[in-house]
Scaffold this motif. Structure first.
Motif, short mmCIF file in Angstrom:
data_model
loop_
_atom_site.label_atom_id
_atom_site.label_comp_id
_atom_site.label_asym_id
_atom_site.label_seq_id
_atom_site.Cartn_x
_atom_site.Cartn_y
_atom_site.Cartn_z
N ASN A 28 0.83 -1.21 0.00
CA ASN A 28 0.00 0.00 0.00
C ASN A 28 0.86 1.26 0.00
O ASN A 28 0.58 2.22 -0.72
CB ASN A 28 -0.93 0.01 1.21
N ARG A 29 1.93 1.24 0.77
CA ARG A 29 2.80 2.42 0.84
C ARG A 29 3.58 2.61 -0.47
O ARG A 29 3.82 3.74 -0.88
CB ARG A 29 3.72 2.32 2.04
N LEU A 30 3.96 1.52 -1.11
CA LEU A 30 4.60 1.64 -2.42
C LEU A 30 3.66 2.31 -3.41
O LEU A 30 4.06 3.18 -4.18
CB LEU A 30 5.02 0.26 -2.95
N ASN A 31 2.39 1.91 -3.37
CA ASN A 31 1.39 2.50 -4.26
C ASN A 31 1.16 3.97 -3.96
O ASN A 31 0.73 4.72 -4.84
CB ASN A 31 0.06 1.74 -4.16
N GLN A 35 9.02 6.15 -0.33
CA GLN A 35 10.32 5.59 -0.67
C GLN A 35 10.57 4.25 0.04
O GLN A 35 10.16 4.06 1.19
CB GLN A 35 11.43 6.57 -0.30
N VAL A 36 11.26 3.36 -0.65
CA VAL A 36 11.54 2.01 -0.14
C VAL A 36 12.21 2.02 1.23
O VAL A 36 11.79 1.28 2.13
CB VAL A 36 12.35 1.20 -1.17
N PRO A 37 13.26 2.83 1.47
CA PRO A 37 13.88 2.80 2.81
C PRO A 37 12.91 3.16 3.93
O PRO A 37 12.96 2.57 5.01
CB PRO A 37 15.01 3.83 2.70
N ASP A 38 12.03 4.11 3.67
CA ASP A 38 11.05 4.49 4.69
C ASP A 38 10.04 3.37 4.94
O ASP A 38 9.67 3.10 6.08
CB ASP A 38 10.30 5.76 4.25
N ILE A 39 9.61 2.71 3.88
CA ILE A 39 8.68 1.59 4.01
C ILE A 39 9.34 0.45 4.77
O ILE A 39 8.73 -0.16 5.66
CB ILE A 39 8.19 1.11 2.63
N ALA A 40 10.58 0.15 4.43
CA ALA A 40 11.29 -0.94 5.09
C ALA A 40 11.41 -0.67 6.59
O ALA A 40 11.19 -1.57 7.40
CB ALA A 40 12.67 -1.13 4.46
N SER A 43 7.80 -1.00 8.16
CA SER A 43 7.18 -2.33 8.08
C SER A 43 8.03 -3.43 8.71
O SER A 43 7.56 -4.55 8.88
CB SER A 43 6.89 -2.70 6.63
N GLU A 44 9.28 -3.11 9.02
CA GLU A 44 10.25 -4.07 9.53
C GLU A 44 10.61 -5.15 8.50
O GLU A 44 11.11 -6.21 8.85
CB GLU A 44 9.80 -4.68 10.85
N LEU A 45 10.34 -4.88 7.22
CA LEU A 45 10.83 -5.72 6.13
C LEU A 45 12.19 -5.16 5.72
O LEU A 45 12.48 -3.99 5.95
CB LEU A 45 9.89 -5.68 4.94
N SER A 46 13.00 -5.99 5.09
CA SER A 46 14.27 -5.47 4.58
C SER A 46 13.99 -4.63 3.35
O SER A 46 12.92 -4.72 2.75
CB SER A 46 15.21 -6.62 4.22
N GLU A 47 14.97 -3.83 2.97
CA GLU A 47 14.80 -3.03 1.74
C GLU A 47 14.67 -3.95 0.54
O GLU A 47 13.89 -3.66 -0.37
CB GLU A 47 15.96 -2.05 1.58
N ALA A 48 15.40 -5.07 0.52
CA ALA A 48 15.32 -6.01 -0.59
C ALA A 48 13.92 -6.62 -0.66
O ALA A 48 13.34 -6.76 -1.75
CB ALA A 48 16.37 -7.10 -0.45
N GLU A 49 13.37 -7.00 0.49
CA GLU A 49 12.01 -7.57 0.51
C GLU A 49 11.01 -6.53 0.01
O GLU A 49 10.10 -6.86 -0.77
CB GLU A 49 11.62 -8.00 1.92
N THR A 50 11.16 -5.31 0.47
CA THR A 50 10.25 -4.23 0.06
C THR A 50 10.38 -3.97 -1.42
O THR A 50 9.38 -3.85 -2.14
CB THR A 50 10.55 -2.95 0.86
N GLU A 51 11.59 -3.92 -1.92
CA GLU A 51 11.85 -3.68 -3.35
C GLU A 51 11.21 -4.78 -4.21
O GLU A 51 10.69 -4.51 -5.28
CB GLU A 51 13.35 -3.61 -3.60
N SER A 52 11.24 -6.00 -3.72
CA SER A 52 10.70 -7.12 -4.50
C SER A 52 9.18 -7.07 -4.63
O SER A 52 8.61 -7.79 -5.44
CB SER A 52 11.12 -8.46 -3.88
N LEU A 53 8.53 -6.23 -3.86
CA LEU A 53 7.07 -6.12 -3.91
C LEU A 53 6.59 -5.21 -5.04
O LEU A 53 5.40 -5.17 -5.32
CB LEU A 53 6.54 -5.60 -2.58
N LYS A 54 7.52 -4.50 -5.66
CA LYS A 54 7.15 -3.58 -6.74
C LYS A 54 6.61 -4.34 -7.93
O LYS A 54 6.96 -5.41 -8.24
CB LYS A 54 8.35 -2.74 -7.19
#
Length: 54
Positions: A28-31, A35-40, A43-54
């Motif tokens: 939802n935040r990506l949409n 920014q990915v670092p802020d979402i990570a 959400s306590e996900l890694s930046e790589a995990e967050t990036e992979s959701l795009k």
């Protein structure tokens, strides 16, 4: 023994649910264009995990 297995199953179910919710929030935040670092961080996900959701 059964009590231990039940407790372990419940704990595992809670962890899976928390992970699914973190992913949902990150998507939802990506949409929203956040920014990915802020979402990570939020959400306590890694930046790589967050990036992979795009």
């Amino acid at each position: 023994m059964i009590e231990w297995a039940t407790e372990k199953g419940i704990a595992n179910g809670i962890a899976v649910g928390e992970q699914k919710k973190a992913i949902e929030i990150a998507k939802n935040r990506l949409n929203m264009g956040i920014q990915v670092p802020d979402i990570a961080k939020a959400s306590e996900l890694s930046e790589a995990e967050t990036e992979s959701l795009k």
